[in-house]
Design a protein around this motif. Structure first.
Motif, PDB file in Angstrom:
ATOM      1  N   GLU A 257       1.068  -1.690  -0.243  1.00 54.81           N
ATOM      2  CA  GLU A 257       0.123   0.274  -0.156  1.00 54.81           C
ATOM      3  C   GLU A 257       0.604   1.862   0.330  1.00 54.81           C
ATOM      4  O   GLU A 257      -0.093   2.333   0.051  1.00 54.81           O
ATOM      5  CB  GLU A 257      -0.986   0.235   1.187  1.00 54.81           C
ATOM      6  CG  GLU A 257      -2.120  -1.440   1.429  1.00 54.81           C
ATOM      7  CD  GLU A 257      -3.277  -1.117   0.045  1.00 54.81           C
ATOM      8  OE1 GLU A 257      -3.279  -0.230  -0.444  1.00 54.81           O
ATOM      9  OE2 GLU A 257      -3.141  -2.462   0.001  1.00 54.81           O
ATOM     10  N   TYR A 258       2.145   1.215  -0.268  1.00 57.33           N
ATOM     11  CA  TYR A 258       2.819   2.104   0.246  1.00 57.33           C
ATOM     12  C   TYR A 258       2.800   3.180  -1.357  1.00 57.33           C
ATOM     13  O   TYR A 258       2.974   2.204  -2.568  1.00 57.33           O
ATOM     14  CB  TYR A 258       4.162   1.965   0.759  1.00 57.33           C
ATOM     15  CG  TYR A 258       4.651   2.034   2.231  1.00 57.33           C
ATOM     16  CD1 TYR A 258       4.705   3.406   2.709  1.00 57.33           C
ATOM     17  CD2 TYR A 258       4.161   1.420   2.590  1.00 57.33           C
ATOM     18  CE1 TYR A 258       5.201   2.618   3.775  1.00 57.33           C
ATOM     19  CE2 TYR A 258       3.708   0.889   4.298  1.00 57.33           C
ATOM     20  CZ  TYR A 258       4.336   2.023   5.305  1.00 57.33           C
ATOM     21  OH  TYR A 258       4.421   2.381   5.967  1.00 57.33           O
ATOM     22  N   ASP A 259       3.205   4.253  -1.088  1.00 56.04           N
ATOM     23  CA  ASP A 259       3.169   5.385  -2.440  1.00 56.04           C
ATOM     24  C   ASP A 259       4.600   5.080  -3.328  1.00 56.04           C
ATOM     25  O   ASP A 259       5.581   4.646  -2.385  1.00 56.04           O
ATOM     26  CB  ASP A 259       3.542   6.605  -2.641  1.00 56.04           C
ATOM     27  CG  ASP A 259       2.904   7.332  -3.402  1.00 56.04           C
ATOM     28  OD1 ASP A 259       2.100   7.448  -4.595  1.00 56.04           O
ATOM     29  OD2 ASP A 259       4.358   7.602  -4.339  1.00 56.04           O
ATOM     30  N   ALA A 260       4.855   5.099  -4.408  1.00 54.59           N
ATOM     31  CA  ALA A 260       6.024   4.214  -5.327  1.00 54.59           C
ATOM     32  C   ALA A 260       6.827   5.520  -4.950  1.00 54.59           C
ATOM     33  O   ALA A 260       8.660   5.614  -4.797  1.00 54.59           O
ATOM     34  CB  ALA A 260       5.838   4.171  -6.931  1.00 54.59           C
ATOM     35  N   GLU A 261       6.609   6.211  -4.531  1.00 53.85           N
ATOM     36  CA  GLU A 261       7.725   7.783  -4.563  1.00 53.85           C
ATOM     37  C   GLU A 261       8.458   7.684  -3.308  1.00 53.85           C
ATOM     38  O   GLU A 261       9.065   7.598  -2.713  1.00 53.85           O
ATOM     39  CB  GLU A 261       6.918   8.935  -4.436  1.00 53.85           C
ATOM     40  CG  GLU A 261       7.406  10.247  -4.432  1.00 53.85           C
ATOM     41  CD  GLU A 261       7.080  11.373  -5.148  1.00 53.85           C
ATOM     42  OE1 GLU A 261       8.099  12.781  -4.243  1.00 53.85           O
ATOM     43  OE2 GLU A 261       6.454  11.575  -4.889  1.00 53.85           O
ATOM     44  N   SER A 262       7.653   6.970  -2.121  1.00 52.38           N
ATOM     45  CA  SER A 262       7.684   7.140  -0.985  1.00 52.38           C
ATOM     46  C   SER A 262       9.163   6.196  -1.078  1.00 52.38           C
ATOM     47  O   SER A 262      10.328   5.901  -0.054  1.00 52.38           O
ATOM     48  CB  SER A 262       6.830   6.774   0.045  1.00 52.38           C
ATOM     49  OG  SER A 262       5.826   8.251   0.417  1.00 52.38           O
ATOM     50  N   LEU A 263       9.141   4.540  -1.254  1.00 52.11           N
ATOM     51  CA  LEU A 263       9.399   3.321  -1.613  1.00 52.11           C
ATOM     52  C   LEU A 263      11.208   4.288  -2.905  1.00 52.11           C
ATOM     53  O   LEU A 263      11.826   3.341  -2.304  1.00 52.11           O
ATOM     54  CB  LEU A 263       9.389   2.871  -2.400  1.00 52.11           C
ATOM     55  CG  LEU A 263       7.672   1.330  -1.248  1.00 52.11           C
ATOM     56  CD1 LEU A 263       6.755   0.829  -2.400  1.00 52.11           C
ATOM     57  CD2 LEU A 263       7.620   1.370  -0.245  1.00 52.11           C
ATOM     58  N   THR A 264      10.475   4.498  -3.904  1.00 52.01           N
ATOM     59  CA  THR A 264      11.781   5.117  -3.739  1.00 52.01           C
ATOM     60  C   THR A 264      12.442   6.134  -3.251  1.00 52.01           C
ATOM     61  O   THR A 264      14.014   5.841  -3.446  1.00 52.01           O
ATOM     62  CB  THR A 264      11.373   6.059  -5.900  1.00 52.01           C
ATOM     63  OG1 THR A 264      10.818   4.847  -6.508  1.00 52.01           O
ATOM     64  CG2 THR A 264      12.775   5.989  -5.843  1.00 52.01           C
ATOM     65  N   ALA A 265      12.511   6.446  -2.021  1.00 54.95           N
ATOM     66  CA  ALA A 265      12.987   7.663  -1.190  1.00 54.95           C
ATOM     67  C   ALA A 265      14.080   6.945  -0.700  1.00 54.95           C
ATOM     68  O   ALA A 265      15.542   6.924  -0.252  1.00 54.95           O
ATOM     69  CB  ALA A 265      11.714   8.549  -0.786  1.00 54.95           C
ATOM     70  N   LEU A 266      12.903   5.459  -0.227  1.00 56.21           N
ATOM     71  CA  LEU A 266      13.951   4.752   0.737  1.00 56.21           C
ATOM     72  C   LEU A 266      15.390   4.083  -0.217  1.00 56.21           C
ATOM     73  O   LEU A 266      16.363   3.733   0.903  1.00 56.21           O
ATOM     74  CB  LEU A 266      13.384   3.218   1.484  1.00 56.21           C
ATOM     75  CG  LEU A 266      11.862   4.688   2.812  1.00 56.21           C
ATOM     76  CD1 LEU A 266      10.927   2.943   2.965  1.00 56.21           C
ATOM     77  CD2 LEU A 266      13.106   5.170   3.422  1.00 56.21           C
ATOM     78  N   TYR A 267      15.366   3.453  -1.636  1.00 56.79           N
ATOM     79  CA  TYR A 267      15.738   2.639  -1.850  1.00 56.79           C
ATOM     80  C   TYR A 267      17.189   3.613  -1.891  1.00 56.79           C
ATOM     81  O   TYR A 267      18.264   3.524  -2.234  1.00 56.79           O
ATOM     82  CB  TYR A 267      14.946   2.103  -3.303  1.00 56.79           C
ATOM     83  CG  TYR A 267      16.549   1.766  -4.385  1.00 56.79           C
ATOM     84  CD1 TYR A 267      16.907   0.685  -3.880  1.00 56.79           C
ATOM     85  CD2 TYR A 267      16.455   2.012  -5.364  1.00 56.79           C
ATOM     86  CE1 TYR A 267      17.242  -0.401  -4.295  1.00 56.79           C
ATOM     87  CE2 TYR A 267      17.335   1.118  -6.169  1.00 56.79           C
ATOM     88  CZ  TYR A 267      18.367  -0.098  -5.404  1.00 56.79           C
ATOM     89  OH  TYR A 267      18.656  -0.339  -7.129  1.00 56.79           O
TER      90      TYR A 267
END
Length: 418
Positions: A307-317
């Motif tokens: 359910e996480y937004d791709a922008e948030s996941l990309t920032a973590l990566y």
């Protein structure tokens, strides 16, 4: 813009219907001439000449006023012109034997209404009625029992009412036009301001996009190119001492180069069709190819990223890439622990190493002066997240650096991260 004193404030135009006075003057002139022509009595040339001259002066006065003040006449000149008209009306009425010139007095309340407002126009109209009744009383015995004079008074009153009504309509029309012009002017001004704001927004958007592309290049291509450089240096160093380790380093460098190309393609695809991004898969792939005989990298993942937004996941990566690169290259760490935890409202990434820390490294500082750390902070803070860096290299701490990155489930929740 010219300013006027209280006594010289701008009044309305003398008439909003410019053809009315000339038409009325012409009608009165024709009526007077006709009466003189058909009259059985003697013709007084002096009176007739004075009558015509008075009307010509009235027409000239209209022309002069319109040329001098094409839009609005100041209050003092307007009052003087009204008084001059009243004197000329009276003179023409005295010189006119037909009585038609009494119709000129309907212009008094009409002009006063336009120039000074409703109240002044009504007062002038009432004054004209009083003046006519007074004249009848002084010069016509028992005029109130003579039908022609009563009829004249009634017709004069009706003319005054029509004149005042027409003036009211003209004033409302002028006010409506003025309001419309004001609205159009305001709309034009608003359009100009909106165009200026749109230009500023475009400039800011361009600057933001430049910063985003710079971060993307550094965090993606920069990371992989750095990894390629490290692996090639390792391959060069172990070429004679440990051919197997050298070969693995070349293989890892080849993987990093391939991964860089893959991420470029994924970025282009994301711009085209928004293909979903998996942080778990990306971290697993990143950790697997980073570890070797001299570096142990572990990965722990809890929760569900669905359910996480791709922008948030990309920032973590991108933060993981930066932290791993710093720990490996600058911190000379031999062990790195990576933990990703997906909560109900926030996700947290922890990268802990046993390296030299910031104290011994000159490539980065905990204050974030390096472009990598600064870019990491900017990317995370833009979506409402937070970056914490704990340097444990100073005794009695165990050593190394712990980077903790927290992001919201969606950038729309910016500000909710405690």
């Amino acid at each position: 813009m010219k300013s006027y004193s209280e006594g010289e404030r701008m009044a309305s135009p003398p008439t909003a219907v410019p053809w009315i006075p000339p038409v009325l003057y012409t009608a009165v002139l024709a009526g007077g001439i006709y009466h003189t022509a058909v009259s059985d009595g003697p013709v007084h040339l002096g009176r007739a000449a004075g009558f015509v001259a008075g009307l010509v002066l009235l027409l000239t006065l209209e022309l002069v006023q319109r040329r001098r003040w094409s839009t609005s006449t100041p209050a003092r000149p307007a009052a003087a012109l009204l008084a001059a008209r009243l004197v000329l009306f009276s003179a023409v009425a005295v010189l006119d034997g037909s009585g038609v010139s009494r119709a000129l007095f309907v212009l008094v309340p009409f002009t006063a209404y336009l120039a000074f407002g409703r109240r002044t126009g009504l007062v002038c109209g009432a004054g004209c009625v009083v003046l006519l009744v007074t004249g009848y009383t002084l010069w016509v015995p028992r005029w109130w029992v003579r039908a022609e004079y009563v009829s004249d008074l009634l017709m004069f009153g009706l003319g005054l009412a029509l004149a005042v009504s027409m003036a009211a309509v003209a004033v409302r029309e002028q006010q409506g036009r003025a309001r419309l012009e004001g609205v159009l002017t305001e709309l034009a001004s608003s359009h100009a301001r909106l165009s200026e704001y749109a230009l500023r927004v475009a400039e800011l958007s361009t600057a933001d996009e430049r910063n985003r592309v710079a971060r993307e290049i550094h965090d993606s291509l920069g990371h992989h190119l750095t990894a390629v450089a490290i692996q090639l240096e390792k391959a060069e160093a172990f070429r004679e001492l440990d051919p197997q380790a050298s070969a693995k380093a070349v293989s890892d460098a080849r993987w990093s180069a391939g991964r860089a190309l893959t991420e470029v393609r994924e970025s282009v695809s994301a711009l085209r069709d928004a293909r979903p991004f998996s942080l778990t898969r990306a971290l697993t792939d990143l950790v697997r190819h980073l570890g070797d005989d001299h570096l142990t990298v572990t990965l722990h993942i809890t929760g569900d990223e669905t359910e996480y937004d791709a922008e948030s996941l990309t920032a973590l990566y991108r933060a993981a890439q930066e932290a791993l690169t710093n720990a490996h290259r600058h911190g000379r760490a031999t062990r790195i622990d990576v933990t990703a935890a997906y909560g109900q409202s926030t996700a947290r990434l922890i990268v802990a190493d046993n390296g030299r820390g910031f104290t011994a490294s000159t490539a980065a500082r905990p204050s974030g002066t390096g472009f990598g750390i600064r870019g990491m902070r900017e990317r995370v803070e833009l979506i409402g997240g937070r970056v914490d860096i704990d340097d444990r290299s100073t005794p009695p701490a165990a050593g190394g650096v712990v980077v903790t990155v927290t992001v919201p489930r969606s950038p729309l929740l910016a500000g909710s991260v405690a």
